[in-house]
Design a protein around this motif. Structure first.
Motif, PDB file in Angstrom:
ATOM      1  N   CYS A   1      15.399  36.729  15.327  1.00 35.35           N
ATOM      2  CA  CYS A   1      14.015  36.870  15.819  1.00 35.35           C
ATOM      3  C   CYS A   1      13.020  36.731  14.673  1.00 35.35           C
TER       4      CYS A   1
ATOM      5  N   SER B   1      10.307  33.677  14.131  1.00 36.27           N
ATOM      6  CA  SER B   1       8.892  34.047  14.020  1.00 36.27           C
ATOM      7  C   SER B   1       8.246  33.366  12.817  1.00 36.27           C
TER       8      SER B   1
ATOM      9  N   SER C   1       8.099  39.911  10.278  1.00 36.97           N
ATOM     10  CA  SER C   1       7.863  38.517  10.659  1.00 36.97           C
ATOM     11  C   SER C   1       7.200  38.409  12.022  1.00 36.97           C
ATOM     12  N   VAL C   2       7.626  39.229  12.975  1.00 39.48           N
ATOM     13  CA  VAL C   2       7.077  39.147  14.331  1.00 39.48           C
ATOM     14  C   VAL C   2       5.595  39.520  14.341  1.00 39.48           C
TER      15      VAL C   2
ATOM     16  N   ALA D   1       3.577  36.691  12.950  1.00 43.65           N
ATOM     17  CA  ALA D   1       3.462  35.565  13.879  1.00 43.65           C
ATOM     18  C   ALA D   1       2.454  35.862  14.987  1.00 43.65           C
TER      19      ALA D   1
END
Length: 331
Positions: free
Chosen positions: A26, A30, A171-172, A175
Protein backbone atom coordinates in the motif's frame (compact mmCIF):
# COMPACT_ATOMS: atom_id res chain seq x y z
CA UNK A 1 3.36 1.06 18.74
CA UNK A 2 3.51 -2.15 20.74
CA UNK A 3 0.59 -3.58 18.74
CA UNK A 4 2.76 -3.43 15.62
CA UNK A 5 5.82 -4.97 17.31
CA UNK A 6 7.20 -7.79 15.20
CA UNK A 7 9.47 -10.63 16.28
CA UNK A 8 11.61 -11.34 13.21
CA UNK A 9 13.31 -14.28 14.90
CA UNK A 10 10.42 -16.50 16.00
CA UNK A 11 7.16 -15.50 14.29
CA UNK A 12 6.14 -17.88 11.48
CA UNK A 13 7.81 -16.66 8.27
CA UNK A 14 4.67 -16.72 6.11
CA UNK A 15 2.71 -14.75 8.73
CA UNK A 16 5.63 -12.36 9.19
CA UNK A 17 5.89 -11.78 5.43
CA UNK A 18 2.15 -11.10 5.15
CA UNK A 19 2.22 -8.61 8.02
CA UNK A 20 4.99 -6.73 6.25
CA UNK A 21 3.86 -7.13 2.65
CA UNK A 22 0.33 -5.70 2.79
CA UNK A 23 1.25 -2.33 4.37
CA UNK A 24 4.45 -2.14 2.33
CA UNK A 25 2.53 -2.70 -0.91
CA UNK A 26 0.00 0.00 0.00
CA UNK A 27 2.84 2.39 0.82
CA UNK A 28 4.73 1.70 -2.42
CA UNK A 29 1.62 2.15 -4.55
CA UNK A 30 0.90 5.40 -2.73
CA UNK A 31 4.36 6.68 -3.68
CA UNK A 32 3.59 6.01 -7.35
CA UNK A 33 0.16 7.61 -6.96
CA UNK A 34 1.78 10.95 -6.12
CA UNK A 35 3.24 11.25 -9.63
CA UNK A 36 0.01 10.03 -11.24
CA UNK A 37 -2.02 12.61 -9.31
CA UNK A 38 0.31 15.33 -10.54
CA UNK A 39 -0.17 14.13 -14.11
CA UNK A 40 -3.97 13.99 -13.90
CA UNK A 41 -4.43 17.41 -12.36
CA UNK A 42 -1.71 19.07 -14.44
CA UNK A 43 -3.16 17.52 -17.61
CA UNK A 44 -6.64 18.81 -16.80
CA UNK A 45 -5.56 22.21 -15.52
CA UNK A 46 -2.54 23.06 -17.67
CA UNK A 47 -2.58 20.71 -20.65
CA UNK A 48 0.00 18.65 -22.49
CA UNK A 49 2.76 21.21 -21.90
CA UNK A 50 2.33 20.79 -18.16
CA UNK A 51 2.48 16.99 -18.39
CA UNK A 52 5.62 17.25 -20.53
CA UNK A 53 7.25 19.62 -18.01
CA UNK A 54 6.58 17.26 -15.09
CA UNK A 55 7.81 14.25 -17.07
CA UNK A 56 11.06 16.02 -17.91
CA UNK A 57 11.76 16.51 -14.21
CA UNK A 58 10.73 12.98 -13.11
CA UNK A 59 14.02 11.22 -14.12
CA UNK A 60 15.91 13.48 -11.73
CA UNK A 61 13.43 12.67 -8.97
CA UNK A 62 13.83 8.95 -9.63
CA UNK A 63 17.61 9.16 -9.32
CA UNK A 64 17.25 10.75 -5.88
CA UNK A 65 14.63 8.19 -4.93
CA UNK A 66 16.95 5.40 -6.08
CA UNK A 67 19.74 6.78 -3.92
CA UNK A 68 17.34 6.84 -0.97
CA UNK A 69 16.31 3.23 -1.60
CA UNK A 70 19.96 2.24 -1.96
CA UNK A 71 20.92 3.65 1.44
CA UNK A 72 17.64 2.54 3.01
CA UNK A 73 18.03 -1.10 1.98
CA UNK A 74 21.70 -1.20 2.97
CA UNK A 75 20.97 0.49 6.30
CA UNK A 76 18.13 -1.95 7.00
CA UNK A 77 20.33 -4.97 6.20
CA UNK A 78 23.17 -3.84 8.45
CA UNK A 79 20.86 -2.70 11.26
CA UNK A 80 18.81 -5.91 11.20
CA UNK A 81 21.95 -8.03 11.54
CA UNK A 82 23.04 -5.93 14.51
CA UNK A 83 19.57 -6.26 16.06
CA UNK A 84 19.63 -10.05 15.67
CA UNK A 85 22.89 -10.04 17.67
CA UNK A 86 21.47 -7.66 20.32
CA UNK A 87 23.84 -4.87 19.26
CA UNK A 88 21.25 -2.10 19.63
CA UNK A 89 23.77 0.72 19.86
CA UNK A 90 25.51 -0.34 16.64
CA UNK A 91 22.16 -0.58 14.83
CA UNK A 92 21.16 2.92 15.98
CA UNK A 93 24.51 4.30 14.88
CA UNK A 94 24.11 2.85 11.39
CA UNK A 95 20.61 4.30 11.07
CA UNK A 96 21.80 7.72 12.21
CA UNK A 97 24.79 7.67 9.87
CA UNK A 98 22.52 6.78 6.94
CA UNK A 99 20.11 9.64 7.69
CA UNK A 100 22.93 12.16 8.11
CA UNK A 101 24.59 11.01 4.89
CA UNK A 102 21.49 11.26 2.69
CA UNK A 103 20.64 14.63 4.24
CA UNK A 104 24.09 16.06 3.50
CA UNK A 105 24.29 14.69 -0.05
CA UNK A 106 20.75 15.78 -0.93
CA UNK A 107 21.24 19.29 0.44
CA UNK A 108 24.47 19.63 -1.54
CA UNK A 109 22.97 18.42 -4.83
CA UNK A 110 19.71 20.35 -4.30
CA UNK A 111 21.67 23.55 -3.73
CA UNK A 112 23.53 23.03 -7.01
CA UNK A 113 20.23 22.44 -8.86
CA UNK A 114 18.65 25.57 -7.37
CA UNK A 115 21.70 27.67 -8.19
CA UNK A 116 21.57 26.62 -11.86
CA UNK A 117 17.87 25.93 -12.63
CA UNK A 118 18.02 26.86 -16.32
CA UNK A 119 21.10 24.76 -16.92
CA UNK A 120 19.55 21.81 -15.09
CA UNK A 121 16.28 22.06 -17.02
CA UNK A 122 18.12 22.13 -20.36
CA UNK A 123 20.27 19.14 -19.37
CA UNK A 124 17.07 17.25 -18.52
CA UNK A 125 15.81 17.91 -22.05
CA UNK A 126 13.56 20.96 -21.72
CA UNK A 127 12.87 22.79 -24.97
CA UNK A 128 12.85 26.59 -25.13
CA UNK A 129 9.05 26.51 -25.01
CA UNK A 130 8.89 24.19 -21.97
CA UNK A 131 11.81 25.76 -20.11
CA UNK A 132 9.70 28.14 -17.96
CA UNK A 133 7.35 25.33 -16.90
CA UNK A 134 10.18 22.89 -16.12
CA UNK A 135 11.96 25.63 -14.21
CA UNK A 136 8.82 26.36 -12.16
CA UNK A 137 8.46 22.70 -11.17
CA UNK A 138 12.16 22.41 -10.43
CA UNK A 139 12.35 25.51 -8.22
CA UNK A 140 9.25 24.69 -6.18
CA UNK A 141 9.81 20.95 -5.67
CA UNK A 142 13.59 20.57 -5.34
CA UNK A 143 13.73 22.02 -1.78
CA UNK A 144 11.52 19.10 -0.67
CA UNK A 145 13.94 16.45 -1.96
CA UNK A 146 15.55 16.15 1.47
CA UNK A 147 12.15 15.17 2.93
CA UNK A 148 11.74 12.65 0.11
CA UNK A 149 15.05 11.10 1.12
CA UNK A 150 14.04 10.97 4.79
CA UNK A 151 10.94 9.09 3.71
CA UNK A 152 12.86 6.69 1.45
CA UNK A 153 15.34 5.73 4.17
CA UNK A 154 12.96 6.12 7.09
CA UNK A 155 10.38 3.66 5.77
CA UNK A 156 12.90 0.81 5.79
CA UNK A 157 13.94 1.61 9.34
CA UNK A 158 10.37 2.04 10.61
CA UNK A 159 9.36 -1.37 9.22
CA UNK A 160 12.43 -2.96 10.78
CA UNK A 161 11.57 -1.28 14.09
CA UNK A 162 8.27 -3.16 14.07
CA UNK A 163 5.84 -0.51 12.81
CA UNK A 164 5.00 -1.40 9.17
CA UNK A 165 1.55 0.19 9.41
CA UNK A 166 3.05 3.54 10.37
CA UNK A 167 5.45 3.26 7.43
CA UNK A 168 2.44 2.69 5.18
CA UNK A 169 0.61 5.72 6.56
CA UNK A 170 3.62 7.95 5.88
CA UNK A 171 3.11 7.27 2.17
CA UNK A 172 -0.69 7.10 2.17
CA UNK A 173 -1.10 10.42 3.98
CA UNK A 174 1.33 12.06 1.55
CA UNK A 175 -0.58 10.70 -1.45
CA UNK A 176 -3.99 11.80 -0.15
CA UNK A 177 -2.68 15.23 0.82
CA UNK A 178 -1.09 15.59 -2.62
CA UNK A 179 -4.43 14.92 -4.34
CA UNK A 180 -6.17 17.55 -2.21
CA UNK A 181 -3.45 20.18 -2.63
CA UNK A 182 -3.08 19.53 -6.37
CA UNK A 183 -6.76 20.29 -6.82
CA UNK A 184 -6.55 23.38 -4.60
CA UNK A 185 -3.46 24.95 -6.17
CA UNK A 186 -4.23 24.10 -9.80
CA UNK A 187 -7.97 24.82 -10.03
CA UNK A 188 -9.28 27.26 -7.37
CA UNK A 189 -5.94 29.11 -7.05
CA UNK A 190 -4.89 28.72 -10.70
CA UNK A 191 -1.18 28.22 -10.01
CA UNK A 192 -0.57 25.68 -12.79
CA UNK A 193 2.68 23.70 -12.80
CA UNK A 194 4.09 25.77 -9.98
CA UNK A 195 1.06 24.86 -7.86
CA UNK A 196 1.46 21.16 -8.64
CA UNK A 197 5.13 21.29 -7.61
CA UNK A 198 4.32 23.17 -4.40
CA UNK A 199 1.50 20.75 -3.57
CA UNK A 200 3.80 17.76 -4.05
CA UNK A 201 6.55 19.43 -2.04
CA UNK A 202 4.19 19.97 0.90
CA UNK A 203 2.83 16.41 0.80
CA UNK A 204 6.31 14.88 0.54
CA UNK A 205 7.51 17.08 3.40
CA UNK A 206 4.68 15.84 5.62
CA UNK A 207 5.63 12.20 4.94
CA UNK A 208 9.30 12.89 5.59
CA UNK A 209 8.44 14.81 8.73
CA UNK A 210 6.42 11.89 10.10
CA UNK A 211 9.30 9.49 9.41
CA UNK A 212 11.82 11.78 11.11
CA UNK A 213 9.50 12.36 14.08
CA UNK A 214 9.17 8.62 14.60
CA UNK A 215 12.93 8.06 14.49
CA UNK A 216 13.54 10.92 16.92
CA UNK A 217 10.68 10.42 19.37
CA UNK A 218 8.81 7.13 19.01
CA UNK A 219 11.20 4.44 17.80
CA UNK A 220 11.35 1.27 19.94
CA UNK A 221 14.93 0.25 19.17
CA UNK A 222 16.20 2.25 16.19
CA UNK A 223 15.95 5.84 17.37
CA UNK A 224 18.50 8.34 16.12
CA UNK A 225 21.47 8.99 18.38
CA UNK A 226 24.23 11.63 18.62
CA UNK A 227 27.34 11.15 16.48
CA UNK A 228 30.85 12.10 17.48
CA UNK A 229 32.48 14.87 15.47
CA UNK A 230 36.05 13.57 15.51
CA UNK A 231 37.98 12.74 12.37
CA UNK A 232 38.06 9.05 13.29
CA UNK A 233 34.31 9.01 13.85
CA UNK A 234 33.74 10.65 10.47
CA UNK A 235 35.97 8.10 8.77
CA UNK A 236 34.13 5.21 10.43
CA UNK A 237 30.77 6.74 9.47
CA UNK A 238 31.80 6.93 5.82
CA UNK A 239 33.00 3.34 6.00
CA UNK A 240 29.68 2.20 7.43
CA UNK A 241 27.74 4.10 4.76
CA UNK A 242 29.91 2.36 2.16
CA UNK A 243 28.84 -0.99 3.61
CA UNK A 244 25.20 0.09 3.36
CA UNK A 245 25.34 0.94 -0.34
CA UNK A 246 23.62 -1.68 -2.46
CA UNK A 247 22.49 -2.13 -6.06
CA UNK A 248 19.02 -0.68 -5.40
CA UNK A 249 20.07 2.49 -7.20
CA UNK A 250 20.35 0.52 -10.44
CA UNK A 251 16.63 -0.26 -10.51
CA UNK A 252 15.57 3.36 -10.17
CA UNK A 253 18.40 4.52 -12.44
CA UNK A 254 17.18 2.14 -15.14
CA UNK A 255 13.69 3.64 -15.03
CA UNK A 256 15.14 7.15 -14.90
CA UNK A 257 17.30 6.39 -17.95
CA UNK A 258 14.29 4.97 -19.80
CA UNK A 259 12.26 8.10 -19.13
CA UNK A 260 15.14 10.47 -19.87
CA UNK A 261 15.93 8.72 -23.17
CA UNK A 262 12.26 8.62 -24.10
CA UNK A 263 11.94 12.33 -23.41
CA UNK A 264 14.91 13.05 -25.69
CA UNK A 265 13.59 10.88 -28.53
CA UNK A 266 10.01 12.17 -28.39
CA UNK A 267 11.23 15.76 -28.11
CA UNK A 268 13.38 15.33 -31.21
CA UNK A 269 10.79 13.66 -33.44
CA UNK A 270 7.42 14.78 -32.07
CA UNK A 271 8.18 17.89 -30.07
CA UNK A 272 6.59 19.01 -26.81
CA UNK A 273 3.29 17.22 -27.44
CA UNK A 274 5.15 13.94 -27.97
CA UNK A 275 6.84 14.29 -24.59
CA UNK A 276 3.43 14.96 -23.04
CA UNK A 277 1.99 11.78 -24.55
CA UNK A 278 5.03 9.79 -23.45
CA UNK A 279 4.60 11.25 -19.94
CA UNK A 280 1.08 9.86 -19.64
CA UNK A 281 2.34 6.36 -20.49
CA UNK A 282 5.20 6.67 -18.00
CA UNK A 283 2.91 7.42 -15.09
CA UNK A 284 1.86 3.76 -14.92
CA UNK A 285 5.29 2.15 -15.25
CA UNK A 286 6.26 2.72 -11.58
CA UNK A 287 3.16 0.84 -10.40
CA UNK A 288 4.53 -2.38 -11.90
CA UNK A 289 7.98 -1.71 -10.46
CA UNK A 290 6.64 -0.82 -7.01
CA UNK A 291 4.83 -4.16 -6.59
CA UNK A 292 8.08 -6.03 -7.12
CA UNK A 293 9.79 -3.52 -4.86
CA UNK A 294 7.23 -4.18 -2.12
CA UNK A 295 7.84 -7.95 -2.35
CA UNK A 296 11.60 -7.47 -2.03
CA UNK A 297 11.32 -4.92 0.79
CA UNK A 298 9.00 -7.19 2.76
CA UNK A 299 11.35 -10.17 2.59
CA UNK A 300 14.55 -8.21 3.16
CA UNK A 301 14.35 -7.59 6.95
CA UNK A 302 13.25 -11.19 7.54
CA UNK A 303 16.21 -12.53 5.56
CA UNK A 304 18.76 -10.12 7.04
CA UNK A 305 17.67 -10.58 10.64
CA UNK A 306 17.66 -14.37 10.50
CA UNK A 307 20.94 -14.42 8.59
CA UNK A 308 22.49 -12.41 11.42
CA UNK A 309 20.86 -14.73 13.97
CA UNK A 310 22.32 -17.77 12.13
CA UNK A 311 18.94 -19.30 11.33
CA UNK A 312 19.40 -20.60 7.75
CA UNK A 313 16.10 -22.50 7.70
CA UNK A 314 14.13 -19.28 8.25
CA UNK A 315 16.23 -17.53 5.62
CA UNK A 316 15.36 -20.25 3.08
CA UNK A 317 11.66 -20.02 3.99
CA UNK A 318 11.74 -16.26 3.47
CA UNK A 319 13.37 -16.68 0.05
CA UNK A 320 10.77 -19.31 -0.87
CA UNK A 321 7.88 -17.11 0.27
CA UNK A 322 9.29 -14.20 -1.73
CA UNK A 323 9.68 -16.38 -4.82
CA UNK A 324 6.12 -17.73 -4.58
CA UNK A 325 4.73 -14.22 -4.21
CA UNK A 326 6.65 -13.11 -7.31
CA UNK A 327 5.32 -16.06 -9.30
CA UNK A 328 1.74 -15.30 -8.23
CA UNK A 329 2.18 -11.63 -9.15
CA UNK A 330 3.66 -12.30 -12.58
CA UNK A 331 0.99 -14.84 -13.49
Amino acid sequence: MERDAIDFGSLKVSVLFRRLFIPTLCGMLSISAVTVADGIFVGQGVGSDGIAAVNIYVPLLMVFQGMGFMIGIGCSVVASIHLSQSKIRAARLNVTQAMVFVTAVTLLLSSAILLFPDRTAVLLGASEHLLPLVKDYLLWFTPALVFQMWTAVGLFVIRLDGAPKLAMWCSVISALLNVLLDWLFIFPLGRGVMGAAFATAISVSVGGGIALWYLLCRARSLSLCPLKGSRKSLRLSLRNVGYQCSSALLGEATLATLMFTGNQVFMRYLGDDGVGAFGIACYYIPFVFMVGNAIAQSAQPIISYNFGANKPDRVKKAFFTQFCTCVIYTT
